[in-house]
Motif scaffolding. Structure first.
Motif, PDB file in Angstrom:
ATOM      1  N   LEU A 145     -18.105 -31.439  13.407  1.00 16.76           N
ATOM      2  CA  LEU A 145     -16.842 -31.463  14.176  1.00 16.76           C
ATOM      3  C   LEU A 145     -15.682 -31.882  13.279  1.00 16.76           C
ATOM      4  O   LEU A 145     -14.578 -31.325  13.369  1.00 16.76           O
ATOM      5  N   ARG A 174      -5.423 -32.060  12.344  1.00 18.34           N
ATOM      6  CA  ARG A 174      -6.006 -31.865  11.000  1.00 18.34           C
ATOM      7  C   ARG A 174      -6.355 -33.189  10.358  1.00 18.34           C
ATOM      8  O   ARG A 174      -7.267 -33.262   9.534  1.00 18.34           O
ATOM      9  N   HIS A 194     -10.025 -28.284   9.822  1.00 16.89           N
ATOM     10  CA  HIS A 194      -9.574 -27.013   9.232  1.00 16.89           C
ATOM     11  C   HIS A 194      -9.022 -26.023  10.242  1.00 16.89           C
ATOM     12  O   HIS A 194      -8.416 -25.028   9.858  1.00 16.89           O
ATOM     13  N   THR A 195      -9.248 -26.270  11.559  1.00 18.20           N
ATOM     14  CA  THR A 195      -8.774 -25.252  12.514  1.00 18.20           C
ATOM     15  C   THR A 195      -7.679 -25.772  13.448  1.00 18.20           C
ATOM     16  O   THR A 195      -7.074 -24.971  14.156  1.00 18.20           O
ATOM     17  N   SER A 196      -7.419 -27.077  13.478  1.00 18.03           N
ATOM     18  CA  SER A 196      -6.372 -27.581  14.395  1.00 18.03           C
ATOM     19  C   SER A 196      -5.008 -27.028  13.995  1.00 18.03           C
ATOM     20  O   SER A 196      -4.777 -26.676  12.837  1.00 18.03           O
ATOM     21  N   LEU A 197      -4.118 -26.969  14.965  1.00 20.38           N
ATOM     22  CA  LEU A 197      -2.805 -26.342  14.735  1.00 20.38           C
ATOM     23  C   LEU A 197      -1.888 -27.254  13.934  1.00 20.38           C
ATOM     24  O   LEU A 197      -1.149 -26.786  13.065  1.00 20.38           O
ATOM     25  N   PRO A 243      -9.524 -27.129  19.195  1.00 22.23           N
ATOM     26  CA  PRO A 243     -10.308 -28.022  18.315  1.00 22.23           C
ATOM     27  C   PRO A 243      -9.903 -29.488  18.484  1.00 22.23           C
ATOM     28  O   PRO A 243     -10.757 -30.362  18.609  1.00 22.23           O
ATOM     29  N   ASP A 278     -15.299 -31.333  10.190  1.00 17.78           N
ATOM     30  CA  ASP A 278     -14.925 -30.174   9.372  1.00 17.78           C
ATOM     31  C   ASP A 278     -14.123 -29.164  10.212  1.00 17.78           C
ATOM     32  O   ASP A 278     -13.046 -28.693   9.793  1.00 17.78           O
ATOM     33  N   VAL A 279     -14.609 -28.880  11.414  1.00 20.80           N
ATOM     34  CA  VAL A 279     -13.949 -27.856  12.243  1.00 20.80           C
ATOM     35  C   VAL A 279     -12.553 -28.333  12.680  1.00 20.80           C
ATOM     36  O   VAL A 279     -11.562 -27.613  12.526  1.00 20.80           O
TER      37      VAL A 279
END
Lengths: 178, 164, 239, 530
Positions: free
Chosen positions: D489, D503, D495-498, D458, D491-492
């Motif tokens: 993008l 984030r 919420h999904t980055s490590l 992401p 939002d993604v």
């Protein structure tokens, strides 16, 4: 009720998708009854008509003619479908993009490689000018449905068209690239 | 953007490499360094030899008993490690936020176009150096210069070309 | 008395052992969670983010491959939000490099391709980047095509943890990262590569392939590797 | 050295001071505009000057008003001169001169500051430990070792309400108690001096001006948690910090304030410097640990958190420079003194480096809860040439934009989060009405794209796509669909980055869309309605 005005068009592609369309074999006859085919590379119509209901567009946008045709299709069509991987992702046609501009490709093909009278072909008005980047259809015009595959199998085309003819959404059930 | 990684064929002559980087080997031994000190060794090697070519990285990997690909991976990750030789003169334009607002982009363009073709002068950019009170900042051969303008930058490049 | 080792996955009660990951528990409970960088027997790094799940009581999503099961945990693996996130992640991958499935050795045998179909991806909503990336055919048996690499680093991990050669690693940073052999030299020049082919076996896409493979001709037999991992696991220090 | 010797050293140092002290700022901000040549000139003029017996020139740290450097102050009367040139040296030594107009030291920029962390900045000579000891340095450490148990110290830090000054605001006491609670004999203390935020320079300034205050905080942390080794992770771009810190460490060892028998109380603790090499992601604690271990700065999934499994697998305490710089004062004056400052949820003071389109660029330390407007307009004079302020950006590439109407928001972790921004580590950039917010969002996304470590999809690919969209919108070729893609993008990736970098990378975009949607709309192809 009047039949759907149906069209297929062919931009920068290898016609493999249209071959797959023809693999519908005898169902093409049914299709001929279900819809009115108003434009298609294999019928003798020169000008893309108005008020088209559904159009399957094969091939990516690689030159100015493609772009102009894509715009024309968009303006005159209710549901535009990107038909096959070239239209959906750029696929093989777009493999020249990482090499740089159209100029790089033309020079390599027409100046460096040929031994007989190397020259970049130019015939304004006849030979369309290559664009620097080959683009999938949805990067040039708004696209309503996608039928990926290289080519999309005939069965998937039929299922897709039957759904659209019945008034359903232009969505492939199990889409697959490649 | 960090520049992309390209393969390069290289046949390391171990004798030559050991000779060239002997001083680094001695330093590693004297300090009793181990593979956890890779960063410090790379800093020292670059300070002494200007940049980290594959000979240097191969030597450091053997000296610290680390895989070759891991050492190259570390050296190519960090912005300050240089894998290619730089000109004798280095002009770095800070592109941090305060300098960006004060026109750093314009200075970088000016420096690049003044230095085009000059092998002795390397123009680059860097993240925020910290003296934001003196934005926009340029580092000319290690010297921090504040309040720079397009004119002052072109003079810096001219002076560097003149001196090399 | 330590709390009973029980948790709920998609409303199914699941028992777990100490240290077991949520992914392992879900699999045992027959719940399929998509993964790409995970491979049984290799260390888990939580890089691809496809295996993210919702954990009740926590605002943050958890990567199930690296999240230990805890007593009383309540996990949701298939919500519309997770499905949309997984779809976007796969589309981002398809747009990042040059994944031309139609002419790829792994066509029909690629985990990225399969996942795209599984998630109903019929097109990519983001701009294709078309980066200029190389192909290295210097190795006698194998080739690497960086256009198809998704940087999952299975090759790096299997070469380090199972074969022990550590020929592979990642160089560069961010979008310009790339897998390399030794000092970013042609693969054929590597002094550390044992040509064992484990990396080629584990690659999820067509990036690493046996030379001479034709389009769609790549078939993988991972049985040999799983056996090697099982042998190694009983004394593996990477518990 | 024993605890009582501290006072002896202080007394001797104060006795040896000459009546007139001319303090020259030698922090990087002033050095960049010629402070070193000013100091040399002052030293040169003094040597042949009749007043040389009663006067001395001292190189000190930051005097806060960096934008008006080089700064020189004459003590004891405290008159301070701005923009000093070498030619002004004779006038300064003599104490008067026609063209020298002293700064007004009672203006709000100075008066409204409350100094805890910066108390000795610009006063002590960072390169002589005696100077710090004379100003009361290491008293907190002495009190800790002689009056309190390690557990009590952890209690003090918890009761003080201090929260992480690196930006996240995680309760410091909780972190300390986790590491202290571990029975592992092998523990570490790390000071995160990576300060990668562009436009932020408060950590650098603290370390260049008063390194011992930070080191004292680390030693107390070692005492409280049982750790014996400390590391300061300094950016490669801050060589002056590395020099000054190494000198301070060597001197502290000489004076028995580091090593195997600190203050003769048997405490073992030492500090080493680890120099980064240019990677913003190494501000994230697990990437920082990977870098100290000699690897690529690649974050690791958490849990396990470093407090339990950190550097080389051992329990590790990681705090920001400014966090440690508060510890000595908390021990010396007690936690209740500290928690009386600031707001009920954000205790103590916060140091900000204010820069960008602002009249007075520099360093301010204010109690938490101070409204942004007081800092930016009252203390720092707002935007130059009477231009209107459009927004204030805090937290760098991870932060958000605070629009002018919301400048009354207090500096408080929760209050800032509520308006889509963060307190951040301390960078505060002032933007005036000429600023194009789409361009600013693009600038920060370009930064995150280039600094992404590349491990998780992401962040690695999402930042590239978002930058492309922001560029297209900036060129007025963007469509409404592009804005919707940007929001998807954001939002993604959020919420999904490590890790924290991914984030928070979308924050400038979401915050500029939330507060300045007009800047986007008017650039869309076919105008706002398209």
């Amino acid at each position: 009720m009047s039949r759907l005005r149906f069209a297929t068009a062919w931009l920068a592609g290898c016609s493999g998708c249209h071959m797959s369309f023809l693999d519908l074999d005898e169902w093409l006859a049914d299709l001929g009854r279900l819809v009115e085919i108003v434009y298609c590379p294999i019928i003798d119509v020169k000008e893309y008509p108005d008020h088209v209901d559904v159009a399957l567009v094969e091939g990516a946008v690689a030159n100015e003619d493609n772009r102009e045709m894509a715009r024309r299709i968009r303006d005159r069509t209710r549901v535009v479908v990107a038909f096959g991987d070239c239209a959906v992702t750029g696929n093989v046609t777009a493999m020249r993009n990482p090499l740089g501009s159209a100029r790089t490709v033309l020079e390599r093909s027409y100046l460096e490689l040929p031994t007989l009278a190397p020259a970049i072909p130019a015939a304004p008005g006849i030979l369309p000018v290559l664009e620097d980047r080959v683009r999938p259809l949805q990067e040039v015009i708004a696209v309503d449905g996608f039928l990926p595959g290289c080519p999309p199998p005939a069965g998937m085309i039929r299922e897709f068209l039957e759904g659209v003819i019945a008034g359903g959404p232009p969505v492939a059930r199990r889409p697959r690239f490649g | 953007m960090t520049d992309s990684i390209t393969n390069q064929s290289v046949a390391l002559d171990l004798g030559e490499v050991d000779a060239r980087f002997g001083s680094i080997g001695e330093w590693i031994a004297s300090q009793g360094l181990s593979n956890g000190d890779l960063m410090a060794v790379l800093h020292r090697t670059q300070a002494e030899f200007g940049y980290l070519d594959r000979g240097a990285l191969g030597f450091v990997a053997r000296a610290l008993r680390l895989p070759l690909s891991r050492v190259y991976g570390v050296a190519s990750f960090y912005h300050n490690f240089r894998l290619t030789p730089h000109g004798r003169h280095e002009i770095i334009v800070c592109t941090g936020t305060a300098c960006h607002i004060a026109g750093a982009t314009r200075l970088l363009e000016e420096a690049h176009c003044r230095a085009v073709g000059l092998k002795s002068v390397t123009v680059g950019s860097t993240r925020c150096l910290g003296p934001c009170g003196a934005a926009p900042v340029v580092v000319a051969d290690g010297e921090l210069l504040g309040g720079q303008t397009a004119e002052s930058v072109s003079e810096i490049v001219a002076r560097a070309r003149h001196e090399s | 008395m330590t709390a009973e080792r029980k948790m709920r996955i998609n409303d199914v009660q699941v028992k777990f052992e100490e240290g077991e990951t949520v992914l392992a528990c879900a699999r045992r409970a027959g719940v399929r969670i998509p993964t790409l960088c995970h491979f049984d027997g290799l260390s888990d790094i939580g890089a691809c983010r496809l295996c993210l799940v919702e954990v009740e009581g926590s605002a943050q999503l958890a990567a199930s491959c690296v999240t230990r099961a805890e007593p009383g945990m309540v996990i949701r693996c298939h919500t519309t939000r997770l499905a949309e996130y997984r779809k976007v992640i796969l589309e981002l991958l398809l747009a990042e490099r040059n994944h031309v499935c139609s002419v790829c050795v792994a066509n029909g045998n690629c985990e990225l391709q399969d996942l795209a179909t599984e998630h109903q991806i019929d097109h990519v909503r983001f701009d294709y980047q078309f980066p200029a990336l190389g192909v290295d055919l210097s190795h006698g048996q194998f080739g690497v095509d960086h256009n198809r690499c998704i940087l999952c680093t299975r090759c790096v991990r299997v070469c380090d943890e199972i074969e022990g050669a550590h020929t592979w690693d990642v160089a560069g940073r961010g979008g310009t990262s790339r897998v390399i052999t030794d000092l970013a030299q042609p693969w054929g020049e590597s002094q550390t590569c044992t040509s064992c082919g484990k990396c080629v076996e584990l690659c999820p896409t067509g990036a690493l392939f046996p030379r001479g493979t034709s389009v769609g001709g790549l078939v993988r037999d991972r049985g040999r590797i799983e056996l090697a991992m099982a042998h190694r696991r009983h004394e593996s220090c990477h518990g | 050295m024993s605890p009582d010797d501290l006072d002896g050293i202080a007394a001797r140092e104060n006795a040896s001071r000459k009546p007139i002290q001319i303090r020259c700022c030698t922090a990087a901000g002033c050095l960049a505009v010629g402070a070193e040549s000013v100091r040399r000139e002052l030293q040169g003029v003094l040597e042949q000057h009749p007043l040389r017996d009663q006067t001395e020139v001292i190189g000190v740290g930051c005097m806060r008003l960096c934008g008006f450097g080089p700064l020189v102050r004459r003590d004891p009367d405290g008159t301070t001169f701005a923009g000093v040139r070498p030619a002004d040296a004779p006038a300064i030594i003599a104490g008067q001169g026609p063209e020298l107009t002293p700064l007004d030291m009672h203006q709000p920029f100075f008066r409204n500051q409350k100094s805890v962390v910066l108390a000795n900045c610009g006063i002590v000579d960072p390169e002589r430990i005696e100077s710090t000891i004379a100003a009361g340095g290491y008293r907190g450490l002495r009190d800790a070792l002689t009056l309190h148990s390690p557990a009590e110290i952890v209690q003090f830090v918890t009761r003080s309400g201090l929260r992480g000054r690196g930006g996240a605001g995680y309760p410091t006491g909780v972190k300390w108690s986790i590491v202290a609670g571990s029975t592992d004999p092998n523990k570490h203390v790390i000071c995160n001096a990576d300060e990668g935020d562009p436009g932020a320079f408060k950590d650098r300034t603290i370390l260049e001006s008063d390194p011992h205050r930070v080191m004292e905080g680390m030693v107390i942390a070692g005492y409280a948690t049982g750790a014996r080794t400390g590391y300061v992770y300094v950016r490669g771009e801050h060589p002056l910090v590395t020099d000054r810190l190494q000198k301070a460490i060597d001197q502290a060892r000489e004076f028995g304030l580091l090593g195997t028998d600190i203050l003769g109380r048997g405490l073992i603790f030492d500090i080493e410097i680890r120099v980064g090499a240019g990677a913003y992601v190494c501000g994230e604690e697990t990437a920082l640990i990977a870098s100290i271990e000699g690897g690529r700065g690649i974050p690791h999934p958490r849990p396990p958190y470093p407090g339990k499994v950190g550097l080389w697998g051992a329990p590790t305490l990681i705090n920001n420079v400014e966090t440690y710089a508060n510890i000595g004062a908390i021990v010396e004056n007690g936690p209740d003194w500290y928690s009386a400052i600031g707001t009920p949820t954000s205790r103590g003071t916060k140091v900000f480096s204010v820069a960008g389109r602002v009249v007075r660029t520099g360093l301010v330390e204010v109690p938490m809860g101070t409204p942004l407007r007081e800092i930016v307009e009252v203390m720092c004079g707002g935007a130059p040439k009477g231009a209107r302020i459009k927004a204030v950006q805090t937290g760098g590439p991870a932060g958000g934009f605070v629009p002018e109407p919301l400048l009354d928001t207090p500096v408080d972790y929760e209050a800032m989060a509520a308006i889509g921004s963060i307190v951040g580590s301390g960078g505060m950039i002032v933007l005036d009405e000429t600023t194009d917010m789409v361009e600013m969002a693009r600038f920060f996304m370009d930064f995150c794209r280039d600094e992404s470590c590349g491990k998780c999809i992401p962040c690695r690919t999402g930042t590239v796509q978002m930058h492309g969209l922001l560029e297209r919108i900036g060129r007025r070729e963007g469509t409404r669909a592009d804005v919707l893609r940007l929001e998807l993008l954001a939002d993604v990736v959020r919420h999904t980055s490590l890790c924290g970098l991914g984030r928070s990378a979308p924050n400038p975009v979401t915050s500029s869309l939330r507060h300045f949607r007009g800047d986007y709309e008017e650039k869309l192809r076919g105008g706002p309605k398209s």
